[in-house]
Design an enzyme around this catalytic site. Structure first.
Site, PDB file in Angstrom:
ATOM      1  N   ARG A  98       0.844  -1.198   0.000  1.00  0.00           N
ATOM      2  CA  ARG A  98       0.000   0.000   0.000  1.00  0.00           C
ATOM      3  C   ARG A  98       0.876   1.244   0.000  1.00  0.00           C
ATOM      4  NH1 ARG A  98      -5.406  -1.128   1.261  1.00  0.00           N
ATOM      5  NH2 ARG A  98      -5.501  -3.386   1.488  1.00  0.00           N
ATOM      6  N   LEU A 100       1.929   4.745   1.295  1.00  0.00           N
ATOM      7  CA  LEU A 100       1.773   5.511   2.538  1.00  0.00           C
ATOM      8  C   LEU A 100       1.632   6.988   2.208  1.00  0.00           C
ATOM      9  CD1 LEU A 100       4.432   3.587   4.617  1.00  0.00           C
ATOM     10  CD2 LEU A 100       1.938   3.486   4.897  1.00  0.00           C
ATOM     11  N   ASN A 114      12.070   1.472   2.108  1.00  0.00           N
ATOM     12  CA  ASN A 114      11.368   0.436   1.337  1.00  0.00           C
ATOM     13  C   ASN A 114      12.386  -0.345   0.510  1.00  0.00           C
ATOM     14  OD1 ASN A 114       9.122  -0.918   0.069  1.00  0.00           O
ATOM     15  ND2 ASN A 114       9.447   0.380  -1.730  1.00  0.00           N
ATOM     16  N   HIS A 116      12.590  -2.369  -3.201  1.00  0.00           N
ATOM     17  CA  HIS A 116      11.842  -2.499  -4.452  1.00  0.00           C
ATOM     18  C   HIS A 116      12.625  -3.423  -5.382  1.00  0.00           C
ATOM     19  CE1 HIS A 116       9.075  -1.392  -7.614  1.00  0.00           C
ATOM     20  NE2 HIS A 116      10.119  -1.315  -8.416  1.00  0.00           N
ATOM     21  N   ASP A 148       9.155   8.577   0.097  1.00  0.00           N
ATOM     22  CA  ASP A 148       8.584   9.928   0.053  1.00  0.00           C
ATOM     23  C   ASP A 148       7.159   9.826  -0.493  1.00  0.00           C
ATOM     24  OD1 ASP A 148       8.788   9.628  -2.663  1.00  0.00           O
ATOM     25  OD2 ASP A 148      10.388  11.107  -2.934  1.00  0.00           O
ATOM     26  N   ALA A 149       6.562  10.965  -0.830  1.00  0.00           N
ATOM     27  CA  ALA A 149       5.143  10.957  -1.194  1.00  0.00           C
ATOM     28  C   ALA A 149       4.872  10.318  -2.556  1.00  0.00           C
ATOM     29  CB  ALA A 149       4.603  12.385  -1.169  1.00  0.00           C
ATOM     30  N   GLY A 150       5.911  10.063  -3.352  1.00  0.00           N
ATOM     31  CA  GLY A 150       5.711   9.433  -4.652  1.00  0.00           C
ATOM     32  C   GLY A 150       5.719   7.912  -4.551  1.00  0.00           C
ATOM     33  N   ASP A 152       7.764   4.691  -5.151  1.00  0.00           N
ATOM     34  CA  ASP A 152       9.122   4.168  -5.370  1.00  0.00           C
ATOM     35  C   ASP A 152      10.082   5.263  -5.847  1.00  0.00           C
ATOM     36  OD1 ASP A 152       8.106   1.598  -4.738  1.00  0.00           O
ATOM     37  OD2 ASP A 152       7.464   1.314  -6.805  1.00  0.00           O
TER      38      ASP A 152
HETATM   39  C1  GAR Z   1       9.792  -8.187  -2.386  1.00  0.00           C
HETATM   40  O1  GAR Z   1      10.345  -8.745  -3.545  1.00  0.00           O
HETATM   41  C2  GAR Z   1       9.762  -6.675  -2.470  1.00  0.00           C
HETATM   42  O2  GAR Z   1      10.809  -6.163  -3.231  1.00  0.00           O
HETATM   43  C3  GAR Z   1       8.442  -6.441  -3.148  1.00  0.00           C
HETATM   44  O3  GAR Z   1       7.570  -7.386  -2.567  1.00  0.00           O
HETATM   45  C4  GAR Z   1       8.313  -8.552  -2.245  1.00  0.00           C
HETATM   46  C5  GAR Z   1       7.950  -8.983  -0.834  1.00  0.00           C
HETATM   47  O4  GAR Z   1       8.457 -10.249  -0.564  1.00  0.00           O
HETATM   48  N1  GAR Z   1       7.988  -5.113  -2.916  1.00  0.00           N
HETATM   49  C6  GAR Z   1       7.430  -4.364  -3.868  1.00  0.00           C
HETATM   50  O5  GAR Z   1       7.225  -4.747  -4.995  1.00  0.00           O
HETATM   51  C7  GAR Z   1       7.045  -2.958  -3.409  1.00  0.00           C
HETATM   52  N2  GAR Z   1       6.852  -2.089  -4.535  1.00  0.00           N
HETATM   53  P1  GAR Z   1       8.589 -10.765   0.941  1.00  0.00           P
HETATM   54  O6  GAR Z   1       7.201 -10.648   1.569  1.00  0.00           O
HETATM   55  O7  GAR Z   1       9.020 -12.186   0.779  1.00  0.00           O
HETATM   56  O8  GAR Z   1       9.615  -9.915   1.642  1.00  0.00           O
END
Ligand code: GAR
Length: 208
Positions: A98, A100, A114, A116, A148-150, A152
């Site tokens: 989600r 934030l 975060n 990514h 931040d507010a954007g 990723d």
């Molecule tokens: C991870 O690969 C993370 O990079 C991605 O969700 C997965 C969570 O895996 N996050 C995103 O895509 C956020 N934009 P996990 O629950 O096994 O850590």
């Protein structure tokens, strides 16, 4: 007797929790000088809650409210209150699906990070490994960044590259990226816990 206390982490996740496991186990092993104080999750049956319970780490499902891609006002307040009560120094997003918003980011300004699954700024958003494969890049990877507010879009703390192989499927590529995430995330959290990171505009400089 010393007044020093551990650097405390709050983790937010929605999925299986493999990045939470990597960070929490590195804390327990002493390679990250911190402790996971609390795990919060917006999906009642998510694996991350089980992984936390197995480790005797406090973990709660907090319903996200009426929206699909963000927390509603009441939920946002509940997340902020829980993290504040746990006195967390850093909020670590580990697959929290989600966005934030301002209220949350104000409460934890400069203290939310975060991970990514791409080399940002390429391929923000959902299923970044699939986007990379479809685009035909030969190298992708993962990025740890301030939130931040954007979407990723915050200052980048660390990145790790991963090759894209000719016979990759979305699944094999995602697995290889996740293995890199499990190395990168604990390294970045350790640098922050040691206070070895300074932010100069968009540039994050590690003084480790
Ligand atoms: C991870 O690969 C993370 O990079 C991605 O969700 C997965 C969570 O895996 N996050 C995103 O895509 C956020 N934009 P996990 O629950 O096994 O850590």
């Amino acid at each position: 007797m010393t007044n020093e206390r551990n650097f405390r982490i709050g983790v937010l996740g929605s999925g299986k929790g493999s990045n939470f496991v990597a960070v929490a186990d590195a804390c327990r092993a002493g390679t990250v000088p911190a402790e996971v104080a609390l795990v919060l999750c917006d999906v009642a049956e998510a694996g991350i809650l089980t992984r936390a319970h197995e480790r005797q780490i406090a973990a709660r499902f907090i319903p996200p409210g009426k929206f699909r891609t963000k927390l509603d006002e009441e939920a946002e307040r509940a997340y902020i209150e829980a993290l504040s009560a746990a006195r967390v120094d850093l909020v670590v997003l580990a697959g929290f699906m989600r966005v934030l918003k301002e209220g949350f980011l104000r409460a934890f300004a400069g203290r939310t990070i975060n991970i990514h699954p791409s080399l940002l700024p390429s391929f923000p958003g959902l299923q970044a490994w699939r986007q990379a494969l479809e685009h035909g890049v030969k190298v992708t990877g993962c990025t740890v960044h301030f939130v931040d507010a954007g979407v990723d879009s915050g200052p980048i703390i660390g990145q790790q590259t991963v090759p894209v192989l000719d016979d990759d499927t979305p699944e094999t590529l995602h697995q290889r990226i996740q293995a890199a995430e499990h190395q990168l995330y604990p390294r970045c959290v350790a640098a922050l816990a040691r206070g070895g990171v300074s932010v100069q505009g968009r540039r994050v400089v590690s003084c480790d």
